[in-house]
Every structure is written in structure tokens, then in C-alpha cells.
Design a protein around this motif. Structure first.
Motif, PDB file in Angstrom:
ATOM      1  N   ASP A  98      20.788   3.978 -41.370  1.00 46.04           N
ATOM      2  CA  ASP A  98      20.650   3.743 -42.527  1.00 46.04           C
ATOM      3  C   ASP A  98      20.355   2.314 -42.802  1.00 46.04           C
ATOM      4  O   ASP A  98      19.635   1.616 -43.558  1.00 46.04           O
ATOM      5  CB  ASP A  98      21.665   4.428 -43.575  1.00 46.04           C
ATOM      6  CG  ASP A  98      21.701   5.955 -43.595  1.00 46.04           C
ATOM      7  OD1 ASP A  98      20.537   6.835 -43.403  1.00 46.04           O
ATOM      8  OD2 ASP A  98      22.553   6.365 -43.985  1.00 46.04           O
ATOM      9  N   ALA A  99      21.279   1.537 -42.260  1.00 46.02           N
ATOM     10  CA  ALA A  99      21.229  -0.133 -42.411  1.00 46.02           C
ATOM     11  C   ALA A  99      20.037  -0.417 -41.865  1.00 46.02           C
ATOM     12  O   ALA A  99      19.378  -1.439 -42.558  1.00 46.02           O
ATOM     13  CB  ALA A  99      22.379  -0.596 -42.045  1.00 46.02           C
ATOM     14  N   VAL A 100      19.491   0.097 -40.767  1.00 48.84           N
ATOM     15  CA  VAL A 100      18.057  -0.412 -40.108  1.00 48.84           C
ATOM     16  C   VAL A 100      16.948  -0.042 -41.004  1.00 48.84           C
ATOM     17  O   VAL A 100      16.165  -0.768 -41.192  1.00 48.84           O
ATOM     18  CB  VAL A 100      17.961   0.339 -38.681  1.00 48.84           C
ATOM     19  CG1 VAL A 100      16.488   0.031 -38.261  1.00 48.84           C
ATOM     20  CG2 VAL A 100      19.115  -0.346 -37.799  1.00 48.84           C
ATOM     21  N   ARG A 101      17.056   1.225 -41.495  1.00 45.81           N
ATOM     22  CA  ARG A 101      16.135   1.657 -42.377  1.00 45.81           C
ATOM     23  C   ARG A 101      16.001   0.661 -43.586  1.00 45.81           C
ATOM     24  O   ARG A 101      14.849   0.439 -43.958  1.00 45.81           O
ATOM     25  CB  ARG A 101      16.265   3.282 -42.797  1.00 45.81           C
ATOM     26  CG  ARG A 101      16.009   4.139 -41.645  1.00 45.81           C
ATOM     27  CD  ARG A 101      16.122   5.288 -42.214  1.00 45.81           C
ATOM     28  NE  ARG A 101      16.130   6.465 -41.259  1.00 45.81           N
ATOM     29  CZ  ARG A 101      16.832   7.748 -41.274  1.00 45.81           C
ATOM     30  NH1 ARG A 101      17.625   8.131 -42.464  1.00 45.81           N
ATOM     31  NH2 ARG A 101      16.226   8.619 -40.364  1.00 45.81           N
ATOM     32  N   HIS A 102      16.988   0.467 -44.192  1.00 43.71           N
ATOM     33  CA  HIS A 102      17.198  -0.170 -45.219  1.00 43.71           C
ATOM     34  C   HIS A 102      16.532  -1.781 -44.924  1.00 43.71           C
ATOM     35  O   HIS A 102      15.462  -2.197 -45.632  1.00 43.71           O
ATOM     36  CB  HIS A 102      18.643  -0.523 -45.859  1.00 43.71           C
ATOM     37  CG  HIS A 102      18.772  -1.182 -47.089  1.00 43.71           C
ATOM     38  ND1 HIS A 102      18.160  -0.752 -48.367  1.00 43.71           N
ATOM     39  CD2 HIS A 102      19.201  -2.437 -47.269  1.00 43.71           C
ATOM     40  CE1 HIS A 102      18.456  -1.643 -49.370  1.00 43.71           C
ATOM     41  NE2 HIS A 102      18.968  -2.527 -48.805  1.00 43.71           N
ATOM     42  N   PHE A 103      17.103  -2.559 -43.945  1.00 37.22           N
ATOM     43  CA  PHE A 103      16.437  -3.813 -43.726  1.00 37.22           C
ATOM     44  C   PHE A 103      15.073  -3.550 -43.465  1.00 37.22           C
ATOM     45  O   PHE A 103      14.138  -4.754 -43.738  1.00 37.22           O
ATOM     46  CB  PHE A 103      16.980  -3.981 -42.253  1.00 37.22           C
ATOM     47  CG  PHE A 103      16.729  -5.297 -41.745  1.00 37.22           C
ATOM     48  CD1 PHE A 103      17.625  -6.516 -41.925  1.00 37.22           C
ATOM     49  CD2 PHE A 103      15.664  -5.584 -40.861  1.00 37.22           C
ATOM     50  CE1 PHE A 103      17.081  -7.658 -41.651  1.00 37.22           C
ATOM     51  CE2 PHE A 103      15.326  -6.638 -40.311  1.00 37.22           C
ATOM     52  CZ  PHE A 103      16.121  -7.824 -40.779  1.00 37.22           C
ATOM     53  N   MET A 104      14.396  -2.531 -42.894  1.00 37.92           N
ATOM     54  CA  MET A 104      12.950  -2.578 -42.631  1.00 37.92           C
ATOM     55  C   MET A 104      12.309  -2.252 -43.819  1.00 37.92           C
ATOM     56  O   MET A 104      11.150  -2.832 -44.119  1.00 37.92           O
ATOM     57  CB  MET A 104      12.639  -1.379 -41.519  1.00 37.92           C
ATOM     58  CG  MET A 104      13.064  -1.541 -39.959  1.00 37.92           C
ATOM     59  SD  MET A 104      12.537  -3.315 -39.358  1.00 37.92           S
ATOM     60  CE  MET A 104      13.806  -3.328 -38.197  1.00 37.92           C
ATOM     61  N   ALA A 105      12.879  -1.451 -44.644  1.00 37.62           N
ATOM     62  CA  ALA A 105      12.298  -1.198 -45.874  1.00 37.62           C
ATOM     63  C   ALA A 105      12.138  -2.436 -46.792  1.00 37.62           C
ATOM     64  O   ALA A 105      11.185  -2.744 -47.582  1.00 37.62           O
ATOM     65  CB  ALA A 105      12.802   0.087 -46.546  1.00 37.62           C
ATOM     66  N   GLU A 106      13.081  -3.183 -47.000  1.00 34.75           N
ATOM     67  CA  GLU A 106      13.040  -4.386 -47.553  1.00 34.75           C
ATOM     68  C   GLU A 106      12.003  -5.293 -47.299  1.00 34.75           C
ATOM     69  O   GLU A 106      11.403  -5.893 -48.130  1.00 34.75           O
ATOM     70  CB  GLU A 106      14.620  -5.115 -47.651  1.00 34.75           C
ATOM     71  CG  GLU A 106      15.656  -4.526 -48.274  1.00 34.75           C
ATOM     72  CD  GLU A 106      16.828  -5.087 -47.948  1.00 34.75           C
ATOM     73  OE1 GLU A 106      17.640  -5.367 -49.150  1.00 34.75           O
ATOM     74  OE2 GLU A 106      17.162  -5.918 -46.784  1.00 34.75           O
ATOM     75  N   ARG A 107      11.585  -5.386 -46.122  1.00 37.05           N
ATOM     76  CA  ARG A 107      10.748  -6.067 -45.466  1.00 37.05           C
ATOM     77  C   ARG A 107       9.239  -5.717 -45.374  1.00 37.05           C
ATOM     78  O   ARG A 107       8.454  -6.124 -45.018  1.00 37.05           O
ATOM     79  CB  ARG A 107      11.133  -6.745 -44.311  1.00 37.05           C
ATOM     80  CG  ARG A 107      12.337  -7.821 -44.495  1.00 37.05           C
ATOM     81  CD  ARG A 107      12.926  -7.955 -43.321  1.00 37.05           C
ATOM     82  NE  ARG A 107      14.316  -8.721 -43.514  1.00 37.05           N
ATOM     83  CZ  ARG A 107      15.205  -8.434 -44.137  1.00 37.05           C
ATOM     84  NH1 ARG A 107      15.661  -7.316 -44.636  1.00 37.05           N
ATOM     85  NH2 ARG A 107      16.321  -9.297 -44.532  1.00 37.05           N
TER      86      ARG A 107
END
Length: 105
Positions: free
Chosen positions: A8-17
Motif C-alpha cells: 500500500d505504501a508503494v502504491r501510494h508513493f507511485m500514485a502521488e507522482r
């Protein structure tokens, strides 16, 4: 800190960018290989640079997670499934303490 899991943290990081647009299976597989080579470089001349190895290992794992996610695969499931296949190829009574390939046991 983040959501429920590393994934989830990786998904969130990628989505933000807005980086998911670049994450085709092919690009992610290339990135896994590139980062794995960078990990290997940490061990190139003998003693490992453990701080660099830790960072490169994190990159490899991140790209592997992104690739699994892109392919709608659960990393835990695919690792456990592969472990079962490998267990059948390398039974304890034949493989314990040896590094020979399964077809040589």
C-alpha cells in the motif's frame, strides 16, 4: 506510518507522482534486472558495501512488488506456490546439505 502494508505504501508513493503510467510489465521487468545488477555491484570487489546493498535490495524488492501488482499477482501466494514446486524437486532426504541441481540428486 502509511497504509496497511508495504505494498500500500508503494502504491501510494507511485500514485502521488503519477508514475504508474510508466509501469508496463516490460519496463518493470527491466527495472528488476537493472536494480539486481546494481545490487550485485555492491559485492563486486569482495567485501560488500552493506548500506548500498540494503538500498539496492530495497529497489529490487520494490520493482518486484510493482511487477506482481501490475500482473494482479499476490507476492505471498506466488512465492509459496513456487516453494511447493521447489520442495517437490528438492526433497529433504536428497537435497539436504548439497547444492547440486535437482536433476543430479
Amino acid at each position: 506510518m502509511y497504509e496497511d502494508s508495504v505494498r500500500d505504501a508503494v502504491r501510494h508513493f507511485m500514485a502521488e507522482r503519477d508514475w504508474q503510467q510508466f509501469h508496463t510489465p516490460e519496463n518493470l521487468a527491466k527495472s528488476v534486472s537493472i536494480e539486481a545488477a546494481e545490487l550485485l555491484e555492491c559485492f563486486q570487489w569482495g567485501d560488500a558495501d552493506l548500506d548500498s546493498a540494503k538500498d539496492e535490495l530495497a529497489d529490487v524488492l520494490t520493482y518486484c512488488m510493482l511487477l506482481a501488482d501490475k500482473m494482479d499477482l499476490d507476492p505471498d501466494t506466488i512465492v509459496l506456490d513456487k516453494l511447493e514446486k521447489t520442495r517437490a524437486k528438492y526433497p529433504v532426504e536428497k537435497a539436504r546439505g548439497t547444492s547440486v541441481k535437482y536433476d543430479q540428486l
